[in-house]
Design a protein around this motif. Structure first.
Motif, PDB file in Angstrom:
ATOM      1  N   TYR A 158       1.392   1.206  -7.876  1.00  0.00           N
ATOM      2  CA  TYR A 158       2.075   1.380  -9.157  1.00  0.00           C
ATOM      3  C   TYR A 158       1.516   2.606  -9.860  1.00  0.00           C
ATOM      4  O   TYR A 158       0.297   2.774  -9.957  1.00  0.00           O
ATOM      5  CB  TYR A 158       1.847   0.112  -9.991  1.00  0.00           C
ATOM      6  N   ILE A 159       2.413   3.466 -10.343  1.00  0.00           N
ATOM      7  CA  ILE A 159       1.942   4.677 -11.017  1.00  0.00           C
ATOM      8  C   ILE A 159       2.059   4.570 -12.539  1.00  0.00           C
ATOM      9  O   ILE A 159       1.845   5.541 -13.243  1.00  0.00           O
ATOM     10  CB  ILE A 159       2.667   5.939 -10.492  1.00  0.00           C
TER      11      ILE A 159
ATOM     12  N   LYS B  36       0.833  -1.201   0.000  1.00  0.00           N
ATOM     13  CA  LYS B  36       0.000   0.000   0.000  1.00  0.00           C
ATOM     14  C   LYS B  36       0.867   1.250   0.000  1.00  0.00           C
ATOM     15  O   LYS B  36       1.764   1.388   0.833  1.00  0.00           O
ATOM     16  CB  LYS B  36      -0.909   0.014   1.227  1.00  0.00           C
TER      17      LYS B  36
ATOM     18  N   LYS C 284       3.741   3.393  -4.683  1.00  0.00           N
ATOM     19  CA  LYS C 284       3.845   4.289  -5.839  1.00  0.00           C
ATOM     20  C   LYS C 284       5.087   3.990  -6.688  1.00  0.00           C
ATOM     21  O   LYS C 284       5.876   4.863  -7.014  1.00  0.00           O
ATOM     22  CB  LYS C 284       3.830   5.745  -5.394  1.00  0.00           C
TER      23      LYS C 284
ATOM     24  N   ARG D  36      -6.366  -1.271  -6.236  1.00  0.00           N
ATOM     25  CA  ARG D  36      -7.028   0.018  -6.072  1.00  0.00           C
ATOM     26  C   ARG D  36      -6.026   1.155  -6.169  1.00  0.00           C
ATOM     27  O   ARG D  36      -4.858   0.990  -5.847  1.00  0.00           O
ATOM     28  CB  ARG D  36      -7.701   0.136  -4.692  1.00  0.00           C
ATOM     29  N   THR D  37      -6.544   2.301  -6.569  1.00  0.00           N
ATOM     30  CA  THR D  37      -5.790   3.544  -6.536  1.00  0.00           C
ATOM     31  C   THR D  37      -6.573   4.517  -5.672  1.00  0.00           C
ATOM     32  O   THR D  37      -7.769   4.673  -5.840  1.00  0.00           O
ATOM     33  CB  THR D  37      -5.622   4.129  -7.952  1.00  0.00           C
TER      34      THR D  37
ATOM     35  N   ASP E  89      -2.617   1.599  -4.378  1.00  0.00           N
ATOM     36  CA  ASP E  89      -1.761   2.748  -4.685  1.00  0.00           C
ATOM     37  C   ASP E  89      -0.287   2.333  -4.780  1.00  0.00           C
ATOM     38  O   ASP E  89       0.590   2.987  -4.242  1.00  0.00           O
ATOM     39  CB  ASP E  89      -1.946   3.819  -3.613  1.00  0.00           C
TER      40      ASP E  89
ATOM     41  N   GLN F 128      -7.443   8.154  -4.683  1.00  0.00           N
ATOM     42  CA  GLN F 128      -7.406   9.494  -5.281  1.00  0.00           C
ATOM     43  C   GLN F 128      -7.442  10.565  -4.228  1.00  0.00           C
ATOM     44  O   GLN F 128      -8.048  10.515  -3.261  1.00  0.00           O
ATOM     45  CB  GLN F 128      -8.581   9.692  -6.233  1.00  0.00           C
TER      46      GLN F 128
END
Length: 164
Positions: free
Chosen positions: A140-141, A113, A116, A161-162, A138, A164
């Motif tokens: 991997y970008i 988690k 990034k 999930r990402t 959250d 925001q």
């Protein structure tokens, strides 16, 4: 946390410990620790945490988190990984997935988690034979995660999930 926690050599479970350099170093003496949960890690804690983890041969659950989402935590200084981890939660910013994780074949639950990562994290973890649960929040970008065929064959739960 009281001073002298490291003298509790038979300690088997320790959770929600607020990180400090002294406590992390003392934890290396708790060689029978099976479950460890440590919070509020900072970038300078990585090397000492890795040194302590190496001493915990019976560690089955590791839960680490940091407070600063922008600071990287280096967890790659583990030359001899614990034999038994079944559950791993890394709620820290990483530059890459530590190499030692891919050698822990008993790892059944993985939650990453807030890492990034710039590189796809699946390369390091998709060959783990015992993975039942994989949660990537959250992590991997990049644009897409590429799952290879015939990997994660025992996987029962997948969460991506990402925030925001």
């Amino acid at each position: 946390m009281p001073p002298g926690i490291g003298s509790l050599e038979s300690l088997q479970k320790l959770s929600l410990v607020k990180a400090s350099k002294k406590i992390i170093r003392e934890l290396g003496n708790s060689v029978q620790l099976r479950k460890l949960g440590i919070t509020k890690l900072e970038s300078g804690h990585g090397r000492d945490l890795c040194a302590s983890i190496q001493n915990m041969e019976d560690l089955s659950s590791l839960h680490v988190s940091s407070t600063n989402e922008e600071e990287f935590l280096a967890l790659d200084d583990v030359s001899r990984s614990p034999r038994l981890p079944c559950s791993l939660y890394l709620g820290v910013r990483l530059q890459y997935i530590p190499q030692w994780i891919s050698s822990v074949h008993s790892l059944a639950k993985i939650c990453l988690k807030g890492s990034k990562l710039l590189n796809c994290p699946l390369e390091a973890i998709q060959a783990l034979p015992s993975s039942l649960e994989l949660r990537l929040v959250d992590v991997y970008i990049g644009e897409e995660l590429k799952f290879k065929s015939n990997r994660f064959q025992k996987l029962v739960i997948l969460e991506i999930r990402t925030i925001q």
